[in-house]
Design an enzyme around this catalytic site. Structure first.
Site, PDB file in Angstrom:
ATOM      1  N   HIS A   1     -50.961  28.221  42.550  1.00  6.19           N
ATOM      2  CA  HIS A   1     -50.283  28.333  41.256  1.00  6.19           C
ATOM      3  C   HIS A   1     -50.038  26.956  40.643  1.00  6.19           C
ATOM      4  CE1 HIS A   1     -46.483  28.673  38.845  1.00  6.19           C
ATOM      5  NE2 HIS A   1     -47.244  29.560  38.238  1.00  6.19           N
TER       6      HIS A   1
ATOM      7  N   GLU B   1     -53.170  25.898  39.074  1.00  5.06           N
ATOM      8  CA  GLU B   1     -53.382  26.618  37.811  1.00  5.06           C
ATOM      9  C   GLU B   1     -52.735  25.860  36.653  1.00  5.06           C
ATOM     10  OE1 GLU B   1     -51.048  29.732  35.387  1.00  5.06           O
ATOM     11  OE2 GLU B   1     -51.451  30.561  37.383  1.00  5.06           O
ATOM     12  N   HIS B   2     -51.503  25.404  36.854  1.00  4.82           N
ATOM     13  CA  HIS B   2     -50.814  24.629  35.817  1.00  4.82           C
ATOM     14  C   HIS B   2     -51.551  23.325  35.519  1.00  4.82           C
ATOM     15  CE1 HIS B   2     -46.589  26.411  35.344  1.00  4.82           C
ATOM     16  NE2 HIS B   2     -47.254  27.287  36.073  1.00  4.82           N
TER      17      HIS B   2
ATOM     18  N   GLU C   1     -39.755  27.474  36.819  1.00  6.55           N
ATOM     19  CA  GLU C   1     -40.332  28.827  36.874  1.00  6.55           C
ATOM     20  C   GLU C   1     -39.816  29.581  38.096  1.00  6.55           C
ATOM     21  OE1 GLU C   1     -44.712  31.025  36.615  1.00  6.55           O
ATOM     22  OE2 GLU C   1     -44.566  28.835  36.574  1.00  6.55           O
TER      23      GLU C   1
END
Length: 459
Positions: free
Chosen positions: A79, A82-83, A159
């Site tokens: 993840h 991904e950012h 997040e």
């Protein structure tokens, strides 16, 4: 028809480049809905679905990597990466990436799951070449700059905090941990505060190099697209980035395996000062390749998939004990989960759990009525079609199908499989799945006496 009966063609460029293999996987009527696949010599697969009647196109790249591919110390790396792919390449800054799509009124995003990651852009059909160039550039040319790694760390920690502030979301992560423990599938996709703080630029860069090889990628485009043009543009972008040098490479096969989940009767409680108690009562489900998944889908719909479902009627309509109550399934390559979620006032949690457990036991032992099954078949068929009414959903379907199953199924074939489910098959899968002893995950402000009684729901 599926890819098992695909028609194959071969193509060689005038420059003598290595052959790219093209197959027509699904033949649509008058070309509408035709799905084609081209496999480039570097192992990159490109699938498209053509819909000439629309004015939009969605382009995505799927990577065969998810949180289950992480070691404990790398939890959250997929993840995090991904950012970072949005933060800049050799050609574009982070602002350039977002501005390019914004300037044409498009939308761009990505998502990370347990077993795959997807990056996509939805634009007007005339702007598809731009979307292809931007997304391919992100996937092949990311800098993963140390300054960006440090800056984005704070974003990801926020997040995680946001997710933890939503117990209705967080309880599903807790349920995965309850059922699968401290394993890659049991850990959260986002990682934890400790693992995110410990990740370094070098470790993330190595993870990127290992898992974003073309053999592990699937390119998918749906809408008013021309397959040959998409292939040419994608191939040019990857070759320019030097990503297709291994001419003998072949795509990795879909994940497979057989994992047995033996968890039963386990209870995990996370104390939080919330207004509601959030509960998931569940048990092992089916792997996504299990042929019984069609019957399980009908069972899930009838049990907790809508306002006419058993759980909604018993818990909300008849007794008013919860606002949100539903069942769901999660299918992975080698195992699956079946869960029932409800959010209710803390002093009613035991009544809600008792009713849910009673219904699970009742359906496991006696099955569903023919009327319930018939209604669920119709509901599932309708929602399947309605869920594929935009190019983004179509791109998701063909991309995920290629990555996870290695074949395509037409909407008509999907509807036929759903309609072919028999009451006996639904009752059999109900016995197999719901007949298992459940486990329980709870987030809420339960007192000691309330907490002690939770084991009653799984005994």
């Amino acid at each position: 028809m599926t890819s098992r009966s695909a028609r194959k063609t071969a193509r060689t460029s005038s420059e003598g480049r290595a052959v790219a293999r093209t197959q027509t996987l699904l033949q649509g009527r008058n070309g509408i809905g035709t799905v084609r696949r081209t496999t480039l010599p570097g192992g990159l697969r490109i699938v498209t679905e053509t819909l000439p009647s629309v004015r939009s196109a969605t382009f995505g790249i799927w990577a065969n990597v998810g949180s289950r591919d992480e070691t404990p110390s790398l939890n959250g790396a997929t993840h995090y990466l991904e950012h970072l792919l949005f933060k800049g390449t050799r050609k574009r800054s982070a602002l350039d990436i977002s501005a390019a799509i914004d300037a044409v009124g498009g939308e761009m995003n990505a998502f990370t799951a347990k077993e795959y990651t997807c990056y996509y852009a939805r634009v007007l059909d005339t702007d598809l070449p731009l979307a292809i160039d931007v997304v391919c550039d992100m996937l092949t040319g990311s800098l993963i700059d140390p300054a960006d790694v440090d800056a984005e760390r704070g974003v990801i920690l926020e997040e995680i905090a946001m997710t933890e502030d939503d117990p209705g979301d967080c309880v599903h992560d807790l349920f995965a941990h309850t059922m699968l423990g401290d394993t890659p599938l049991g850990r959260p996709v986002l990682g934890t505060v400790d693992t995110i703080n410990a990740l370094t630029r070098d470790r993330i860069a190595r993870f990127y190099k290992k898992h974003y090889d073309p053999t592990r990628l699937v390119v998918a485009a749906a809408g008013n697209v021309d397959h040959a043009k998409v292939v040419r543009q994608v191939r040019a972008a990857f070759e320019k980035a030097g990503a297709l040098t291994r001419t003998d490479a072949v795509p990795v096969a879909p994940r497979s395996g057989a994992r047995t989940i033996r968890t039963a009767g386990k209870v995990e409680l996370l104390g939080r000062k919330t207004e509601q108690a959030h509960v998931v009562l569940g048990m092992p489900g089916l792997a996504r390749t299990d042929e019984r998944r069609w019957a399980l889908g009908v069972l899930n719909t009838a049990l907790g998939g809508g306002m006419s479902s058993r759980l909604f009627q018993e818990v909300r309509e008849k007794r008013g004990l919860a606002y949100s109550v539903y069942s769901y399934t999660s299918g992975f390559a080698d195992c699956g989960l079946f869960g029932v979620y409800a959010g209710c006032r803390p002093n009613q949690v035991h009544d809600v759990l008792r009713i849910c457990r009673d219904q699970l036991d009742l359906v496991a032992s006696e099955g569903l009525s023919d009327e319930e099954i018939g209604r669920a078949v119709g509901q599932l068929a309708g929602s399947t079609v309605l869920g594929l009414e935009d190019t983004g959903a179509l791109m998701n379907r063909i991309g995920k199908s290629e990555l996870c199953w290695g074949e395509q199924m037409s909407v008509d074939d999907m509807l036929a499989r759903i309609s072919a489910v028999t009451p006996d098959e639904v009752r059999a899968v109900a016995r197999d799945v719901l007949g298992q002893r459940p486990s329980l995950s709870v987030i809420g402000p339960l007192k000691d006496r309330q907490a002690a009684r939770l084991h009653e729901a799984v005994s």
